[in-house]
Design a protein around this motif. Structure first.
Motif, PDB file in Angstrom:
ATOM      1  N   TYR A   1       8.462  -2.993 -12.244  1.00  0.00           N
ATOM      2  CA  TYR A   1      10.076  -2.282 -13.151  1.00  0.00           C
ATOM      3  C   TYR A   1      11.019  -2.189 -12.047  1.00  0.00           C
ATOM      4  O   TYR A   1      10.093  -2.311 -10.650  1.00  0.00           O
ATOM      5  CB  TYR A   1       9.543  -1.293 -13.815  1.00  0.00           C
ATOM      6  CG  TYR A   1       9.382   0.698 -12.945  1.00  0.00           C
ATOM      7  CD1 TYR A   1       9.740   0.663 -12.166  1.00  0.00           C
ATOM      8  CD2 TYR A   1       7.717  -0.187 -13.277  1.00  0.00           C
ATOM      9  CE1 TYR A   1       9.057   1.919 -12.005  1.00  0.00           C
ATOM     10  CE2 TYR A   1       7.190   0.793 -12.050  1.00  0.00           C
ATOM     11  CZ  TYR A   1       7.637   1.465 -11.208  1.00  0.00           C
ATOM     12  OH  TYR A   1       6.742   2.623 -10.938  1.00  0.00           O
ATOM     13  N   ARG A   2      12.308  -2.430 -12.174  1.00  0.00           N
ATOM     14  CA  ARG A   2      13.536  -1.572 -10.596  1.00  0.00           C
ATOM     15  C   ARG A   2      13.694  -0.742 -10.901  1.00  0.00           C
ATOM     16  O   ARG A   2      13.323   0.183 -11.826  1.00  0.00           O
ATOM     17  CB  ARG A   2      14.191  -2.773 -10.996  1.00  0.00           C
ATOM     18  CG  ARG A   2      14.515  -3.703 -10.876  1.00  0.00           C
ATOM     19  CD  ARG A   2      15.860  -4.118 -10.567  1.00  0.00           C
ATOM     20  NE  ARG A   2      15.695  -5.652 -10.697  1.00  0.00           N
ATOM     21  CZ  ARG A   2      15.675  -6.826 -11.812  1.00  0.00           C
ATOM     22  NH1 ARG A   2      16.393  -6.590 -12.591  1.00  0.00           N
ATOM     23  NH2 ARG A   2      15.442  -8.357 -11.206  1.00  0.00           N
ATOM     24  N   ALA A   3      13.608   0.165  -9.897  1.00  0.00           N
ATOM     25  CA  ALA A   3      14.031   1.859  -9.595  1.00  0.00           C
ATOM     26  C   ALA A   3      15.010   1.925  -8.419  1.00  0.00           C
ATOM     27  O   ALA A   3      14.387   1.274  -6.958  1.00  0.00           O
ATOM     28  CB  ALA A   3      12.861   2.673  -9.074  1.00  0.00           C
ATOM     29  N   ALA A   4      15.860   2.531  -8.204  1.00  0.00           N
ATOM     30  CA  ALA A   4      16.300   3.326  -6.811  1.00  0.00           C
ATOM     31  C   ALA A   4      15.445   3.926  -6.033  1.00  0.00           C
ATOM     32  O   ALA A   4      14.309   4.623  -6.371  1.00  0.00           O
ATOM     33  CB  ALA A   4      17.609   4.208  -7.366  1.00  0.00           C
TER      34      ALA A   4
ATOM     35  N   ASN B   1       0.785  -0.836   0.311  1.00  0.00           N
ATOM     36  CA  ASN B   1      -0.357  -0.005  -0.129  1.00  0.00           C
ATOM     37  C   ASN B   1       0.835   1.298   0.535  1.00  0.00           C
ATOM     38  O   ASN B   1      -0.107   2.159   0.136  1.00  0.00           O
ATOM     39  CB  ASN B   1      -0.858  -0.242   1.046  1.00  0.00           C
ATOM     40  CG  ASN B   1      -2.244  -0.802   1.216  1.00  0.00           C
ATOM     41  OD1 ASN B   1      -1.989  -1.308   0.201  1.00  0.00           O
ATOM     42  ND2 ASN B   1      -2.530  -1.870   2.128  1.00  0.00           N
ATOM     43  N   THR B   2       1.603   1.377   0.315  1.00  0.00           N
ATOM     44  CA  THR B   2       3.041   2.182   0.177  1.00  0.00           C
ATOM     45  C   THR B   2       3.416   2.826  -1.149  1.00  0.00           C
ATOM     46  O   THR B   2       3.542   4.405  -1.485  1.00  0.00           O
ATOM     47  CB  THR B   2       4.991   1.984   0.829  1.00  0.00           C
ATOM     48  OG1 THR B   2       4.877   1.289  -0.004  1.00  0.00           O
ATOM     49  CG2 THR B   2       4.550   1.324   2.194  1.00  0.00           C
ATOM     50  N   GLY B   3       3.099   2.226  -2.231  1.00  0.00           N
ATOM     51  CA  GLY B   3       3.264   3.009  -3.456  1.00  0.00           C
ATOM     52  C   GLY B   3       4.342   2.779  -3.873  1.00  0.00           C
ATOM     53  O   GLY B   3       4.871   3.405  -4.985  1.00  0.00           O
ATOM     54  N   GLU B   4       5.533   3.161  -3.172  1.00  0.00           N
ATOM     55  CA  GLU B   4       7.242   2.468  -2.712  1.00  0.00           C
ATOM     56  C   GLU B   4       7.909   1.831  -3.549  1.00  0.00           C
ATOM     57  O   GLU B   4       8.889   1.295  -3.231  1.00  0.00           O
ATOM     58  CB  GLU B   4       7.916   2.383  -1.942  1.00  0.00           C
ATOM     59  CG  GLU B   4       7.686   4.598  -1.478  1.00  0.00           C
ATOM     60  CD  GLU B   4       7.192   4.673   0.442  1.00  0.00           C
ATOM     61  OE1 GLU B   4       8.471   4.055   0.670  1.00  0.00           O
ATOM     62  OE2 GLU B   4       7.369   5.678   0.433  1.00  0.00           O
ATOM     63  N   GLY B   5       6.802   0.263  -3.600  1.00  0.00           N
ATOM     64  CA  GLY B   5       7.718  -1.141  -4.202  1.00  0.00           C
ATOM     65  C   GLY B   5       8.579  -1.803  -2.950  1.00  0.00           C
ATOM     66  O   GLY B   5       8.063  -1.496  -2.132  1.00  0.00           O
ATOM     67  N   LEU B   6       9.208  -2.644  -3.387  1.00  0.00           N
ATOM     68  CA  LEU B   6       9.756  -3.496  -2.327  1.00  0.00           C
ATOM     69  C   LEU B   6      10.865  -3.621  -2.367  1.00  0.00           C
ATOM     70  O   LEU B   6      11.550  -3.919  -4.015  1.00  0.00           O
ATOM     71  CB  LEU B   6       8.631  -4.705  -2.152  1.00  0.00           C
ATOM     72  CG  LEU B   6       7.478  -4.770  -1.917  1.00  0.00           C
ATOM     73  CD1 LEU B   6       6.622  -6.253  -0.889  1.00  0.00           C
ATOM     74  CD2 LEU B   6       7.520  -4.626  -0.163  1.00  0.00           C
TER      75      LEU B   6
ATOM     76  N   LYS C   1      14.405  -0.893  -5.866  1.00  0.00           N
ATOM     77  CA  LYS C   1      12.851  -1.237  -5.688  1.00  0.00           C
ATOM     78  C   LYS C   1      12.159  -1.991  -6.382  1.00  0.00           C
ATOM     79  O   LYS C   1      12.725  -1.858  -7.381  1.00  0.00           O
ATOM     80  CB  LYS C   1      12.127  -0.515  -4.795  1.00  0.00           C
ATOM     81  CG  LYS C   1      12.501   0.427  -3.854  1.00  0.00           C
ATOM     82  CD  LYS C   1      12.200  -0.002  -2.463  1.00  0.00           C
ATOM     83  CE  LYS C   1      12.465   0.242  -0.834  1.00  0.00           C
ATOM     84  NZ  LYS C   1      11.122   0.555  -0.585  1.00  0.00           N
ATOM     85  N   VAL C   2      11.429  -2.889  -6.532  1.00  0.00           N
ATOM     86  CA  VAL C   2      10.321  -3.602  -7.186  1.00  0.00           C
ATOM     87  C   VAL C   2       9.005  -3.177  -7.844  1.00  0.00           C
ATOM     88  O   VAL C   2       8.731  -2.921  -6.034  1.00  0.00           O
ATOM     89  CB  VAL C   2      10.413  -5.594  -7.307  1.00  0.00           C
ATOM     90  CG1 VAL C   2       9.801  -5.265  -8.470  1.00  0.00           C
ATOM     91  CG2 VAL C   2      11.983  -5.541  -7.108  1.00  0.00           C
TER      92      VAL C   2
ATOM     93  N   ARG D   1      12.293 -11.820 -15.785  1.00  0.00           N
ATOM     94  CA  ARG D   1      11.548 -12.404 -16.285  1.00  0.00           C
ATOM     95  C   ARG D   1      10.164 -11.560 -16.843  1.00  0.00           C
ATOM     96  O   ARG D   1       9.714 -10.759 -17.851  1.00  0.00           O
ATOM     97  CB  ARG D   1      11.064 -13.514 -16.429  1.00  0.00           C
ATOM     98  CG  ARG D   1      10.175 -13.715 -17.739  1.00  0.00           C
ATOM     99  CD  ARG D   1      11.116 -14.474 -18.710  1.00  0.00           C
ATOM    100  NE  ARG D   1       9.204 -14.836 -19.173  1.00  0.00           N
ATOM    101  CZ  ARG D   1       9.087 -15.102 -20.682  1.00  0.00           C
ATOM    102  NH1 ARG D   1      10.067 -15.157 -20.992  1.00  0.00           N
ATOM    103  NH2 ARG D   1       8.026 -15.391 -21.103  1.00  0.00           N
ATOM    104  N   MET D   2      10.068 -11.089 -15.627  1.00  0.00           N
ATOM    105  CA  MET D   2       8.690 -10.099 -15.521  1.00  0.00           C
ATOM    106  C   MET D   2       9.133  -8.647 -16.353  1.00  0.00           C
ATOM    107  O   MET D   2       8.257  -7.674 -16.813  1.00  0.00           O
ATOM    108  CB  MET D   2       8.494  -9.828 -14.114  1.00  0.00           C
ATOM    109  CG  MET D   2       7.864 -11.157 -13.804  1.00  0.00           C
ATOM    110  SD  MET D   2       7.530 -11.685 -11.365  1.00  0.00           S
ATOM    111  CE  MET D   2       5.723 -10.320 -12.487  1.00  0.00           C
ATOM    112  N   ILE D   3      10.189  -8.020 -16.000  1.00  0.00           N
ATOM    113  CA  ILE D   3      11.026  -6.887 -16.530  1.00  0.00           C
ATOM    114  C   ILE D   3      10.422  -7.036 -17.717  1.00  0.00           C
ATOM    115  O   ILE D   3      10.111  -6.079 -18.754  1.00  0.00           O
ATOM    116  CB  ILE D   3      12.090  -6.543 -16.002  1.00  0.00           C
ATOM    117  CG1 ILE D   3      11.752  -6.387 -14.447  1.00  0.00           C
ATOM    118  CG2 ILE D   3      12.658  -5.216 -16.273  1.00  0.00           C
ATOM    119  CD1 ILE D   3      13.387  -6.010 -14.100  1.00  0.00           C
TER     120      ILE D   3
END
Length: 154
Positions: free
Chosen positions: A86-89, A51-56, A98-99, A78-80
């Motif tokens: 997507y991944r993000a710093a 629920n944070t929207g910040e990913g894990l 984070k994913v 594979r999912m990317i």
């Protein structure tokens, strides 16, 4: 360690693992037409419940979906490539990654919700029928009956 009178059919850990394997097999069969492995579904579900929207982080995600880090890396890669995540710093720590769920991943999960809901409903119904039909002496007996019903529905 099992006690002297125990069998695999009364060992709660074995019964839980067996039930989980059968549920996963059923899910794999239903996901096969979409070419979506269960591990990828678990990643989508876990990210959707964030629920944070910040990913894990990868380690948080690995713990949540019950896979080791190297397996998760392959799953996420594979999912990317399929544009599901997507991944993000991490803004708080640029060394961490984070994913996050993409719109395509969220949309795919939404299309799967009826299937997932049905599996949950079927399991709940089986549990209720068993509780009404019998008064299991213990949790292991209940799990054994539940596994038999899921593995061979009549």
């Amino acid at each position: 360690m099992m006690m002297s009178g125990d069998t695999l059919q009364t060992n709660i850990g074995f019964l839980l693992a067996s039930l989980n394997r059968q549920l996963e097999r059923d899910l794999e069969e239903n996901l096969r037409p979409m070419k979506l492995p269960v591990d990828q579904l678990r990643v989508l579900q876990t990210l959707a419940f964030d629920n944070t929207g910040e990913g894990l982080s990868m380690s948080e995600l690995a713990r949540a979906v019950l896979v080791d880090a190297s397996t998760l890396t392959k799953v996420v890669d594979r999912m990317i490539s399929d544009s599901l995540v997507y991944r993000a710093a991490d803004p708080a720590d640029r060394r961490r990654v984070k994913v996050l769920l993409t719109h395509k991943g969220a949309s795919l999960l939404n299309t799967l919700r009826p299937l997932l809901h049905q599996q949950e409903q079927d399991l709940q119904k089986t549990f209720e029928v068993l509780m009404d039909a019998r008064n299991p002496k213990d949790f292991a007996e209940l799990l054994g009956h539940l596994y038999k019903r899921v593995a061979d529905p009549q």
